[in-house]
Structure formats: structure tokens, C-alpha cells
Design an enzyme around this catalytic site. Structure first.
Site, PDB file in Angstrom:
ATOM      1  N   GLU A  76      45.485  12.794  58.986  1.00 48.99           N
ATOM      2  CA  GLU A  76      46.159  12.992  57.708  1.00 48.99           C
ATOM      3  C   GLU A  76      46.468  11.685  56.987  1.00 48.99           C
ATOM      4  O   GLU A  76      46.807  11.687  55.794  1.00 48.99           O
ATOM      5  CB  GLU A  76      47.470  13.765  57.925  1.00 48.99           C
ATOM      6  CG  GLU A  76      47.300  15.200  58.383  1.00 48.99           C
ATOM      7  CD  GLU A  76      46.700  16.093  57.311  1.00 48.99           C
ATOM      8  OE1 GLU A  76      46.671  15.692  56.125  1.00 48.99           O
ATOM      9  OE2 GLU A  76      46.240  17.192  57.647  1.00 48.99           O
ATOM     10  N   GLU A 126      41.929  15.314  81.925  1.00 50.17           N
ATOM     11  CA  GLU A 126      43.243  14.673  81.875  1.00 50.17           C
ATOM     12  C   GLU A 126      43.644  14.035  83.205  1.00 50.17           C
ATOM     13  O   GLU A 126      44.629  13.299  83.278  1.00 50.17           O
ATOM     14  CB  GLU A 126      44.320  15.657  81.445  1.00 50.17           C
ATOM     15  CG  GLU A 126      44.681  16.701  82.472  1.00 50.17           C
ATOM     16  CD  GLU A 126      45.894  17.521  82.030  1.00 50.17           C
ATOM     17  OE1 GLU A 126      46.890  17.505  82.768  1.00 50.17           O
ATOM     18  OE2 GLU A 126      45.843  18.158  80.964  1.00 50.17           O
TER      19      GLU A 126
END
Length: 300
Positions: A85, A116
Site C-alpha cells: 500500500e 516457516e
């Protein structure tokens, strides 16, 4: 291998929602909403730490460094969302704020098995983006124990970079690996262990503050107007016009003329109108003042 996660606050059961499956839809949602109300207060307790990280990120930007978010699953996706953004909102280069997720691009949409759990994978990912001592790394994980993120934080420390983390447990390995730890303790989730809920909301609030704060400190905001917004669609073209009108008190027509004269750069158009300068004069003065409108105005 069995993991001992029962001691984690984010994994404990929430008394308020123990019978949530017996409630009406409205009552169920009321429980969720009541729990969500506590998140902002948890974030409030971490404002001192958020301040330190914002100042570190701002300093890194001034020296040509970057803000790198690193996470897995929901945490990684939130980092990518916040990073993505920044260019349209603040006109920043795409590489200035970067989100790195365990498992790469595929993991944005679908979980990548075991990604992960690999500290070395994080090192490889940071090497691929040429991470350096000038950058800031923010590790994100609700549990505070994700091996991938810890591996990245430790690598960043070895490079001499500033390292922070956002976690939702009061004691965890990521806190020990960070220069500054942001720890909004939101308590047990409504659905036990579903850290995309309150923990995810807390992380999102903190990420909003980190980039918004650093962008304001970097001169990307005048008053409360996003004066470096890029006109990438019709809505943002109109927003540019509105911003210039709000900042200067001019008419829409005057705002459009100024924007067109300077290649639709809001800051330049605002300075042109407020200081009665040409596009070239305004652009040159802004460059001298590192893009800060108020500093430019003080010189005219």
C-alpha cells in the site's frame, strides 16, 4: 517432534468464548466484537516501542535504507499488505518497504508446508533482496517463536541492521533477538489458537503506525493530506485535485492547472499555489528541502 506451545498466551482458551458454539448468531458476534474492543488498548501499551521503531525506519529511509517485514502465514501476509500500500499512497519506490513471507509468492495465497520451520530459508530470502546494515528488519509472528522469522532476525543482526519484532506473547525467542520488541498482549483468541483474529488485528494496527509514522516523518504528509499520492486510477486522480484544493483553498480548476503544469505532483502543485512559484521553481525548492512542504514555504 512435539512442540510445547501450551504456555503461549495466544494458544490458551478464552473463558468468554468457551460456549460460543451454543450461542445465537448475534450473541456469537457480540462475543467476537467485545474481544476485538480490547485490541487497541493492548497496542496503546506499546506506543513507546512503536515510537522507537518509527524513528529507526525514518532514519533508515534518510540513508537510503529500506523497511523489510518478515513473517509466515497470516503475519507474513499482513506485512506484504502493508508494504504493497505504500507506493500508491505515498509515491514511494516499490523496493522501499518490502514484505517477505516464508514460502515465497505461493504462500501469499496458500500455505507452504514446513516453510516457516526453516531459519536458513529466511537467510536465503534476505540474501536475494540484498539485505544490508542500512535496512530495518521487522519480524512478525503472533507466537514469537517462528523459526523462519528468528533466522531472518539473527541474520539481520549479523549484518549490523536494526531489528524489531511484533509479537503477542510476553516471553518468546523473538523478543530476545530484537533491538526493540513491540508486544501487544491481546490475550486468548475467541477461537483457541486462531491468531489471525485479535493478534492479527493488533499486528495490522502496529504495521499501520510504522509506515504511516515513517512516511509523515519523511515529509509525505502535509497537515493530514497524503501529498505524494500517485494517480494510478480515476479515484486517485480526483483525490489529487481534492488534496490540492484542501491544502491551498484554490478552486478545482486552479488545482487542475497546477497539477497539469507539474506532471500531477501534488506537493509541487501545492507549493506553486501557496508561494506563487512556477512548476520548475517549486520542484527545485522541494528538492532542496527533501520534499518537506513546510520547510520549503519557510524559505519563500
Amino acid at each position: 517432534m512435539k512442540l510445547d506451545i501450551n504456555h503461549l498466551v495466544t494458544e490458551t482458551r478464552n473463558v468468554a468464548s468457551q460456549n460460543i458454539d451454543t450461542l445465537s448468531t448475534f450473541e456469537m458476534l457480540k462475543v467476537i466484537n467485545d474481544e476485538d474492543k480490547t485490541v487497541a488498548y493492548a497496542v496503546e501499551k506499546t506506543l513507546n516501542e512503536i515510537t522507537q521503531v518509527v524513528d529507526a525506519v525514518t532514519s533508515a529511509f534518510e540513508q537510503g535504507g529500506r523497511l523489510i517485514y518478515m513473517g509466515a502465514g497470516t503475519s507474513g501476509r499482513l506485512g506484504i499488505l502493508d508494504a504493497s500500500e505504500c507506493p500508491p499512497t505515498y509515491g514511494t519506490p516499490a523496493e522501499q518497504v518490502v514484505g517477505v513471507i516464508a514460502g515465497g509468492h505461493t504462500a501469499i495465497f496458500k500455505a507452504v508446508e514446513n516453510a516457516e520451520d526453516s531459519p536458513q530459508l529466511a537467510v536465503t530470502d534476505l540474501e536475494q533482496i540484498n539485505f544490508s546494515h542500512k535496512d530495518v528488519l521487522v519480524g512478525i509472528a503472533a507466537s514469537g517463536r517462528t523459526p523462519y522469522v528468528i533466522g531472518g532476525m539473527e541474520y539481520a543482526k549479523k549484518q549490523g541492521a536494526f531489528v524489531a519484532c511484533i509479537v503477542c506473547n510476553p516471553t518468546c525467542p523473538m523478543i530476545d533477538a530484537a533491538d526493540v520488541a513491540i508486544t501487544p498482549i491481546v490475550g486468548p483468541e475467541v477461537v483457541t489458537g486462531s491468531s489471525r483474529m485479535k493478534a492479527g488485528t493488533a499486528q495490522k494496527l502496529v504495521l499501520n503506525m510504522l509506515t504511516t509514522g515513517a512516511m509523515i516523518r519523511s515529509g509525505k504528509v502535509f497537515g493530514n493530506l497524503m501529498v505524494d499520492v500517485e494517480a494510478t486510477n480515476a479515484k486517485l486522480v480526483q483525490r489529487q485535485t481534492n488534496i490540492v484544493v484542501e491544502a491551498t483553498g484554490c478552486t478545482d480548476a486552479q488545482a487542475e492547472l497546477a497539477l497539469e503544469a507539474c506532471g500531477r505532483h501534488c506537493k509541487t502543485a501545492i507549493l506553486m499555489l501557496l508561494a506563487d512559484l512556477t512548476a520548475d521553481e517549486a520542484a527545485k525548492l522541494l528538492a532542496q528541502k527533501r520534499g518537506f512542504i513546510r520547510a520549503a514555504l519557510s524559505d519563500v
